[in-house]
Enzyme design. Structure first.
Site, PDB file in Angstrom:
ATOM      1  N   ASP A  69      23.604  10.807  43.557  1.00 30.66           N
ATOM      2  CA  ASP A  69      24.830  10.476  44.302  1.00 30.66           C
ATOM      3  C   ASP A  69      25.766  11.672  44.447  1.00 30.66           C
ATOM      4  OD1 ASP A  69      25.881  10.819  41.783  1.00 30.66           O
ATOM      5  OD2 ASP A  69      26.327   8.709  41.444  1.00 30.66           O
ATOM      6  N   HIS A  77      29.092   6.916  40.108  1.00 34.40           N
ATOM      7  CA  HIS A  77      29.513   8.134  39.408  1.00 34.40           C
ATOM      8  C   HIS A  77      30.955   7.984  38.898  1.00 34.40           C
ATOM      9  CE1 HIS A  77      28.087  12.526  39.342  1.00 34.40           C
ATOM     10  NE2 HIS A  77      29.207  12.565  38.668  1.00 34.40           N
ATOM     11  N   TYR A 115      20.832  17.311  37.070  1.00 34.51           N
ATOM     12  CA  TYR A 115      21.262  17.794  38.379  1.00 34.51           C
ATOM     13  C   TYR A 115      20.161  18.710  38.872  1.00 34.51           C
ATOM     14  CZ  TYR A 115      25.941  15.952  38.493  1.00 34.51           C
ATOM     15  OH  TYR A 115      27.010  15.105  38.568  1.00 34.51           O
TER      16      TYR A 115
HETATM   17  O1  173 Z   1      31.473  14.028  37.678  1.00 36.45           O
HETATM   18  C1  173 Z   1      31.422  15.215  37.375  1.00 36.45           C
HETATM   19  O2  173 Z   1      32.442  15.850  37.116  1.00 36.45           O
HETATM   20  C2  173 Z   1      30.118  15.857  37.361  1.00 36.45           C
HETATM   21  O3  173 Z   1      29.183  15.143  37.429  1.00 36.45           O
HETATM   22  C3  173 Z   1      29.916  17.318  37.284  1.00 36.45           C
HETATM   23  C4  173 Z   1      28.954  17.910  38.093  1.00 36.45           C
HETATM   24  C5  173 Z   1      28.750  19.269  38.045  1.00 36.45           C
HETATM   25  C6  173 Z   1      29.496  20.051  37.199  1.00 36.45           C
HETATM   26  C7  173 Z   1      30.437  19.469  36.380  1.00 36.45           C
HETATM   27  C8  173 Z   1      30.644  18.106  36.413  1.00 36.45           C
END
Ligand code: 173
Length: 491
Positions: free
Chosen positions: A264, A353, A236
Site C-alpha cells: 500500500d 497503513h 519494503y
Molecule cells: O508509515 C511509515 O512511516 C512507513 O511505513 C515508513 C516507510 C519508509 C520509511 C519510514 C517509514
C-alpha cells in the site's frame, strides 16, 4: 592514532565531507548524492558529530553495509571534539518535567492511557512521526470509529469458566490472536528501539512483525528473541531486487516465519503533523531545500528506495526466493483479496497503513466484512489467511475482527506509545491489559475459545454506513463523566 576534532572540522562541505558517528570518523563525500534522505541533511553535520541525528534512522550495520571500508577513517579522540553548545530549550525542559511527573504504570488501565502519556512525554518529533497520518487523518480516525459501528449479539449460558485465547497464525501456535505489527524508527520512541518490543512480545508469547525500516538491525531483533518466539518480516521492496533478495533470504535463514510484503505504499503518504515538527526543527534549513526532502517528514525522507513499479507479476518471484509464507500487507478491496488467492499468496493483511497512506480509504474492518462472505461463497476461505490492522485499541475490537473472520489482528501505534512512555514494562502491561480485557469480553459474549467466534455474534450492518446518523445524546453527555487519562503525579 585517534583523529582529533580539529582534523574533522576541516572537512565541512560538499567538496570534502567528514562526519563523526559513535566516536568514529567517516568520509561521506562521495556518498552524499546517494544518500536516500538527500545530501543536505548530512551536510548539516559536515565536520561534526552526527550521532544523535543518525541513531534513530539508521540501524547500526548501515555504515558497514553502505559505505566502502576505505571511507571508514577510524576512531576520534572525542575529548578534542568541540561540544555543541545547545541553546536552553524551554520546550525540552517542560518535557523533562512531564517525564518526571508521569503517572505510575499501574495507573494505566487501557491502551488510550499510554497514548495520553506518550503524547505528553515523547519528544515532539517522535510524537509527530508516530501519531501522524495522511492528509486530514480521516482514515486514521475511521479505523478506530468503524469498530463502534459493530454491535455484539452475545450468547448466554455457555460454560466460560476457562477461556482459551490461543490460536494459530500461519501455522504457528500463539497465546493471543493479536500481534505486534511493523512500525518504523523505534529509536525515536525508546533509546533501545524495537528490541524492547521483541522482549515484551516474548513475555506474552506474542508474534512480532519485524519492520524493514527499523532503527535496530534485523540481526539485533532476531538476537533479542528467546526460546521459540516467532517473528515475521515486513518488507519494503527495493528497486534493486538483489538487495530485496538478500534481506528476505537472510531473514529466512535467521528464522523469520512469514514474509509480509507491503503493497500500500508505492509512495509514502503526506503526514502534515510529521512535516510540521520537522519544519520547526531548529537549523534544519528545510525551507530552502531543493534536492532534500526532509521537509516531507522523517519517513518520506528515507523511503525513496521503495519500488513504485511493484506489481502482481512480481509475486511469483517472491514465492521463488523463499519458503516462508508470502502475505500481501495493505490490501483494501475484495477484488484484490481474490487476486491474492489467484497468485498463490498465503495471506493478506487488510490494512490502510494506520491511515498514513491514502486518506479516506476505508477501514480494514469494513474491508474484512466485505471480503469474508465472498471468500466463503466461493469456498476460498481456507485458501488464504486474512489479517487486519488499524485502529485497534480494545479487546472488543480484536474480538469483532475475529468474529468477522480474521485470523489475527495487528497492533502498531499503541505498543509504540507504551514503549515510549514506560519501556518494556509498559509494552508488557499493554499486552496484559488487552489479554485481561479479552478474557472478560469472551466470557460476556459467551465464547470459551477464539475458535468459537463467528459472524452471528456481531451485528455489522451499520459498518458500511459512513456517517453516524445518531444525534448526540445531550443528556448523557452532560450527566456522565468522560473517561479521563491518569492524573500527573505531583513532584
Ligand atoms: O508509515 C511509515 O512511516 C512507513 O511505513 C515508513 C516507510 C519508509 C520509511 C519510514 C517509514
Amino acid at each position: 592514532m585517534a583523529l582529533k576534532g580539529g582534523d574533522i572540522e576541516q572537512h565541512n562541505d560538499a567538496k570534502s565531507c567528514w562526519v563523526i558517528i559513535h566516536g568514529k570518523a567517516y568520509d561521506v563525500t562521495e556518498f552524499l548524492p546517494e544518500h536516500p534522505g538527500g545530501s543536505k541533511i548530512i551536510l548539516k553535520y559536515a565536520g561534526k558529530d552526527a550521532t544523535e541525528e543518525f541513531e534513530p534512522i539508521h540501524p547500526p550495520d548501515t555504515l558497514d553495509k553502505y559505505l566502502d571500508k576505505s571511507k571508514h577513517l577510524g576512531p576520534v579522540d572525542m575529548d578534542t571534539v568541540a561540544k555543541e553548545v545547545k541553546e536552553e530549550d524551554p520546550e525540552e525542559a517542560g518535557r523533562l518535567e512531564r517525564v518526571d511527573q508521569k503517572p505510575l504504570l499501574s495507573q494505566c488501565y487501557n491502551l488510550f492511557d499510554f497514548e495520553a502519556v506518550a503524547r505528553r512525554i515523547m519528544k515532539k518529533t517522535a510524537w509527530g512521526y508516530y501519531s501522524s497520518a495522511a492528509d486530514d487523518e480521516i482514515t486514521m480516525r475511521e479505523n478506530h470509529s468503524a469498530f463502534h459501528r459493530i454491535w455484539f449479539r452475545p450468547q448466554v449460558l455457555v460454560d466460560v469458566e476457562n477461556v482459551d485465547l490461543s490460536t494459530t497464525m500461519l501455522g504457528t501456535k500463539c497465546s493471543v490472536p493479536f500481534y505486534v505489527t511493523a512500525t518504523a524508527l523505534g529509536k525515536l520512541g525508546h533509546p533501545e528501539g524495537e528490541v524492547v518490543l521483541t522482549r515484551a512480545a516474548h513475555t506474552h508469547n506474542v508474534i512480532q512483525m519485524i519492520p524493514t525500516m527499523a532503527s535496530c538491525s534485523l540481526d539485533e531483533m532476531v538476537d533479542a528473541r528467546r526460546g521459540d518466539q516467532v517473528q515475521w518480516l515486513q518488507l519494503y521492496v527495493n528497486k534493486d531486487r538483489e538487495i530485496t533478495r538478500r534481506i528476505v533470504q537472510h531473514a529466512e535463514r535467521r528464522g523469520c516465519r512469514g514474509l509480509f510484503i507491503t503493497v500500500d505504499a508505492p509512495q509514502l503518504g503526506r503526514r502534515e503533523k510529521d512535516m510540521r515538527t520537522k519544519f520547526t526543527d531548529k537549523g534544519s534549513d528545510v525551507q530552502s531545500g531543493q534536492e532534500t526532502d526532509t521537509s516531507q517528514g522523517a519517513a518520506r525522507a528515507i523511503s525513496s528506495f521503495i519500488d513504485p513499479s511493484l506489481s502482481w507479476k512480481d509475486v511469483p518471484w517472491f514465492k521463488s526466493i523463499t519458503k516462508m509464507p508470502v502475505i500481501l500487507k495493505g490490501v483494501q478491496r475484495v477484488e484484490d483479496v481474490l487476486r491474492a488467492v489467484h497468485v498463490g499468496a498465503d495471506g493478506v493483511v487488510l490494512s490502510n497503513h494506520g491511515g498514513r497512506q491514502l486518506d479516506t480509504a476505508r477501514s480494514a474492518i469494513e474491508v474484512l466484512a466485505e471480503t469474508m462472505p465472498v471468500l466463503r461463497a466461493r469456498g476460498l476461505q481456507d485458501r488464504i489467511q486474512v489479517f487486519v490492522d488499524g485502529g485497534v485499541r480494545r479487546a472488543t475490537d480484536v474480538i469483532k475482527a475475529l468474529c468477522l473472520g480474521a485470523s489475527g489482528v495487528g497492533i502498531g501505534r499503541p505498543f509504540l506509545y507504551a514503549m515510549g512512555a514506560y519501556g518494556q514494562e509498559g509494552v508488557e502491561r499493554a499486552m496484559q491489559l488487552l489479554k485481561d480485557e479479552m478474557e472478560m469480553d469472551m466470557r460476556l459474549i459467551g465464547c470459551a475459545s477464539v475458535h468459537d467466534l463467528n459472524p452471528s455474534l456481531v451485528d455489522a450492518k451499520g459498518l458500511f454506513v459512513h456517517s453516524n446518523p445518531t444525534p448526540v445524546d445531550a443528556l448523557s453527555h452532560s450527566v456522565y463523566d468522560a473517561l479521563v487519562p491518569p492524573a500527573q503525579r505531583p513532584k
